[in-house]
Scaffold this motif. Structure first.
Motif, short mmCIF file in Angstrom:
data_model
loop_
_atom_site.label_atom_id
_atom_site.label_comp_id
_atom_site.label_asym_id
_atom_site.label_seq_id
_atom_site.Cartn_x
_atom_site.Cartn_y
_atom_site.Cartn_z
N GLU A 85 -24.16 38.49 -14.40
CA GLU A 85 -22.96 38.43 -13.57
C GLU A 85 -22.09 39.68 -13.75
O GLU A 85 -21.27 40.00 -12.90
CB GLU A 85 -22.14 37.18 -13.90
CG GLU A 85 -22.75 35.89 -13.34
CD GLU A 85 -21.97 34.66 -13.73
OE1 GLU A 85 -21.09 34.78 -14.61
OE2 GLU A 85 -22.25 33.58 -13.17
N ARG A 86 -22.30 40.40 -14.85
CA ARG A 86 -21.56 41.63 -15.09
C ARG A 86 -22.26 42.84 -14.47
O ARG A 86 -21.68 43.91 -14.39
CB ARG A 86 -21.40 41.86 -16.60
CG ARG A 86 -20.59 40.78 -17.34
CD ARG A 86 -20.55 41.07 -18.83
NE ARG A 86 -19.98 42.37 -19.11
CZ ARG A 86 -18.68 42.61 -19.29
NH1 ARG A 86 -17.82 41.60 -19.23
NH2 ARG A 86 -18.25 43.82 -19.53
N GLN A 87 -23.50 42.67 -14.07
CA GLN A 87 -24.27 43.77 -13.50
C GLN A 87 -24.14 43.82 -11.98
O GLN A 87 -23.68 42.86 -11.34
CB GLN A 87 -25.76 43.61 -13.86
CG GLN A 87 -26.04 43.70 -15.36
CD GLN A 87 -27.50 43.45 -15.66
OE1 GLN A 87 -28.09 42.46 -15.23
NE2 GLN A 87 -28.11 44.36 -16.42
N LEU A 139 -19.98 41.06 -24.36
CA LEU A 139 -20.03 39.60 -24.50
C LEU A 139 -20.18 39.16 -25.95
O LEU A 139 -20.15 37.96 -26.24
CB LEU A 139 -21.19 39.04 -23.67
CG LEU A 139 -21.05 39.17 -22.15
CD1 LEU A 139 -22.38 38.87 -21.47
CD2 LEU A 139 -19.97 38.22 -21.63
N GLY A 140 -20.37 40.12 -26.85
CA GLY A 140 -20.55 39.79 -28.26
C GLY A 140 -21.90 39.15 -28.55
O GLY A 140 -22.02 38.34 -29.48
N LEU A 141 -22.92 39.51 -27.77
CA LEU A 141 -24.25 38.92 -27.94
C LEU A 141 -25.17 39.87 -28.69
O LEU A 141 -25.19 41.07 -28.41
CB LEU A 141 -24.87 38.61 -26.57
CG LEU A 141 -24.17 37.56 -25.71
CD1 LEU A 141 -24.84 37.46 -24.35
CD2 LEU A 141 -24.19 36.20 -26.41
N PRO A 142 -25.93 39.35 -29.66
CA PRO A 142 -26.92 40.20 -30.33
C PRO A 142 -28.12 40.39 -29.40
O PRO A 142 -28.35 39.60 -28.49
CB PRO A 142 -27.30 39.37 -31.56
CG PRO A 142 -27.14 37.95 -31.10
CD PRO A 142 -25.95 37.97 -30.17
N GLN A 144 -26.11 32.32 -21.38
CA GLN A 144 -25.86 33.68 -21.83
C GLN A 144 -26.47 34.69 -20.87
O GLN A 144 -25.84 35.71 -20.55
CB GLN A 144 -26.44 33.87 -23.23
CG GLN A 144 -25.69 33.14 -24.32
CD GLN A 144 -26.41 33.21 -25.66
OE1 GLN A 144 -27.64 33.37 -25.74
NE2 GLN A 144 -25.67 33.06 -26.75
N PHE A 145 -27.68 34.40 -20.42
CA PHE A 145 -28.34 35.34 -19.50
C PHE A 145 -27.57 35.44 -18.18
O PHE A 145 -27.40 36.52 -17.63
CB PHE A 145 -29.77 34.90 -19.23
CG PHE A 145 -30.53 35.85 -18.34
CD1 PHE A 145 -30.95 37.07 -18.82
CD2 PHE A 145 -30.78 35.52 -17.02
CE1 PHE A 145 -31.61 37.97 -18.00
CE2 PHE A 145 -31.45 36.40 -16.19
CZ PHE A 145 -31.87 37.63 -16.67
#
Length: 255
Positions: A71-73, A175-178, A65-66
């Motif tokens: 990877e989006r940054q 990403l739908g991550l809390p 997840q990390f």
């Protein structure tokens, strides 16, 4: 109790339920020690009901997840975010770091103003040292490790809340991550536990005021333990003849 809820912390915020619960746990420990020495007879904290805590404090990111987040940054944003995971520093501690607080040859950071109110030290791993060296090569600000890039804020540190709200939280949502920025600190502690680090050491590295705060990581499985229980399945499979799906008996619920 009501007074504690309305009393702002030194950072100008009202205490979270988890903070009050940790205070109560510490107070309860003190009274139990007093009872042991027969200084008092009863523990008044036993009559106090703890607050229900937000389960968000138990959230942490898996390595996968990390990686998806970073990877989006941009590369620089990813480095700033990874420093949070590699050091476990709180948002304000990280973004208000001064270059004079860094001792990269010794792998240490001095935090002069912490949540507990005193000077503390952060241990740096080799990856964290590498990240800090890369960040310092990107600018020539004489004071701040993370200087603001806004012209009107020249000479000031980067606004951590702005960075989190604009360059971190949107990726969680996509990403739908809390989680929130503080989840990176929980990830630091969780990954340490998964690597087999004992709770006492995690408490020291995270600079918790009491062991009760660190206990939230006690339930997290360690990689070596996961590997150990997985071996049980391989023992059974090795002793079980291989059968095709058609040869296996059909499963049905027991009535």
């Amino acid at each position: 109790m009501a007074l504690r809820q309305r009393t702002e912390t030194k950072r100008g915020k009202l205490p979270a339920p988890a903070t009050i619960n940790r205070d109560l746990a510490y107070l309860k420990m003190i009274f139990n020690e007093a009872i042991k020495h027969k200084w008092v007879r009863d523990n008044p904290v036993d009559l106090v009901t703890m607050f229900e805590e937000d389960n968000e404090d138990d959230v942490f990111f898996t390595p996968e997840q990390f990686r998806a987040i970073t990877e989006r940054q941009t590369p620089v944003q990813a480095m700033i975010t990874e420093i949070a995971v590699q050091t476990g520093m709180r948002l304000e501690e990280q973004f208000r770091l001064e270059i004079s607080d860094l001792n990269l040859p010794l792998g240490l950071i001095r935090l002069p103003d912490t949540k507990s109110g005193g000077k503390q030290w952060v241990e740096l791993n080799l990856r964290a040292i590498e990240l800090f060296e890369s960040i310092l090569e990107l600018h020539d600000d004489p004071r701040w490790v993370f200087p603001s890039t806004a012209p009107r804020h020249k000479g000031k540190p980067m606004n951590g809340r702005y960075f989190s709200d604009h360059y971190f939280i949107p990726h969680l949502e996509a990403l739908g991550l809390p989680g929130r920025w503080h989840t990176l600190r929980h990830t630091f502690g969780s990954w340490l536990r998964m690597a087999g680090v004992d709770l006492a050491t995690i408490r020291d590295l995270m600079r918790h005021s009491t062991q009760a705060v660190t206990e939230r990581y006690a339930h997290i499985g360690r990689y070596d333990r996961k590997a150990a229980v997985n071996k049980l399945g391989s023992v059974y499979e090795a002793a079980t003849p291989t059968a095709t799906r058609e040869e296996r008996p059909a499963l049905r619920l027991v009535k």
